[in-house]
Design an enzyme around this catalytic site. Structure first.
Site, short mmCIF file in Angstrom:
data_model
loop_
_atom_site.label_atom_id
_atom_site.label_comp_id
_atom_site.label_asym_id
_atom_site.label_seq_id
_atom_site.Cartn_x
_atom_site.Cartn_y
_atom_site.Cartn_z
N LYS A 167 -1.53 2.95 1.81
CA LYS A 167 -0.93 3.81 2.09
C LYS A 167 -0.70 4.21 3.15
O LYS A 167 0.45 4.62 4.23
CB LYS A 167 -1.76 4.85 2.02
CG LYS A 167 -1.41 6.73 1.89
CD LYS A 167 -1.77 7.05 3.64
CE LYS A 167 -1.64 8.29 3.85
NZ LYS A 167 -1.62 8.96 5.33
N ASP A 186 -1.37 9.91 -0.68
CA ASP A 186 -2.92 10.29 -0.36
C ASP A 186 -3.18 11.54 -1.59
O ASP A 186 -2.72 11.53 -2.61
CB ASP A 186 -2.70 10.93 0.65
CG ASP A 186 -2.29 11.69 1.04
OD1 ASP A 186 -1.33 12.95 0.22
OD2 ASP A 186 -1.18 12.67 2.14
#
Length: 255
Positions: A167, A186
């Site tokens: 991420k 996310d």
DNA sequence: TAACCACCTTTCTT
DNA sequence: AAAGAAAGGTGGT
């Protein structure tokens, strides 16, 4: 350089320098990008609501540290950490009577003690920031080079820094390395997938990602791959519109 | 490979 | 006002 936002447009004093235009993403061809990512009614709603939203082209070093700090934190807390680091380790500068602090260089963060860093409210991220700063300083890491690397190569090199997972790597590529095809996933994008794009995934997968908050690496890869393939070369822009739409409009009616 | 889970701290929510 | 939940995940087992 002074910039003022007047309702829905920016006013630049004495015209905008190229660096400023670049920072605000004003060189991105937004109409073209929005046309390309507008694949369905959901993204279209987000586009219609927030048309004009652009992706900043941030400094890679500052972006990397900021997103290492961002894990398991909310946005106000992240802002606070970055401001603390800047105030404590950056250079003080004065602009027309106002005091600001630049974001500290790799060298400055590399020589900060663990205690000093922890005092900025970084918590367990302290050692990630310290170690990453030392690696960047020691190797003279060239972020600019990553702009011209392949997606896979750039991601691989970013993943080598402590505190950087999928991420964070995707965020650094999207927000500072001109990789508009990067698609960070996310918890909010997971919610978007479940809410609007469930039909693109098998049922067992939807159940699996519903069972826990943050996705595993394999789950991340699947959602990331979907975003990049479905939205195409500007998938990052699609992510940004959907992310902002979901955060802003999910609870309130947004009208 | 896949599934848990600890983790520092701040801010939000009840 | 105080206490609990959530927060732009990562790394280790």
């Amino acid at each position: 350089m002074k910039i003022r936002q007047d309702s829905n447009r920016l006013e630049f004093e004495n015209g905008a320098a190229d660096s400023v235009k670049n920072y605000f993403g004003l060189r991105d061809d937004l109409p073209k990008i929005l046309t390309k990512i507008n694949k369905d009614g959901h993204i279209e709603a987000a586009i219609n609501r927030f048309k004009g939203l652009r992706i900043l082209h941030q400094d890679p070093w500052e972006c990397l540290i900021s997103y290492i700090c961002a894990t398991y934190k909310n946005v106000p807390a992240i802002k606070s950490m970055v401001e603390n680091l800047s105030r404590r380790f950056g250079d003080k500068i004065a602009v027309e009577g106002y005091t600001f602090h630049t974001f500290p260089t790799p060298g400055r963060l590399a020589q900060a003690t663990t205690q000093e860093l922890a005092g900025s409210g970084l918590g367990y991220r302290t050692r990630y920031v310290a170690e990453t700063a030392r690696i960047v300083k020691r190797t003279g890491f060239d972020f600019e080079r990553l702009k011209h690397a392949t997606y896979e190569e750039a991601k691989k090199e970013l993943l080598a820094f402590p505190g950087v997972g999928f991420k964070v790597a995707d965020c650094v590529m999207l927000f500072s390395l001109d990789r508009l095809d990067a698609f960070p996933v996310d918890v909010w994008m997971k919610r978007v997938v479940l809410k609007y794009y469930a039909r693109h995934f098998p049922n067992w997968f939807l159940q699996k990602i519903s069972a826990h908050e943050s996705p595993s690496n394999s789950e991340y890869r699947k959602m990331n791959q979907f975003g990049r393939e479905y939205f195409g070369e500007y998938a990052g822009y699609a992510q940004e519109y959907l992310y902002h739409y979901e955060r802003t409009c999910a609870k309130s009616k947004c009208r």
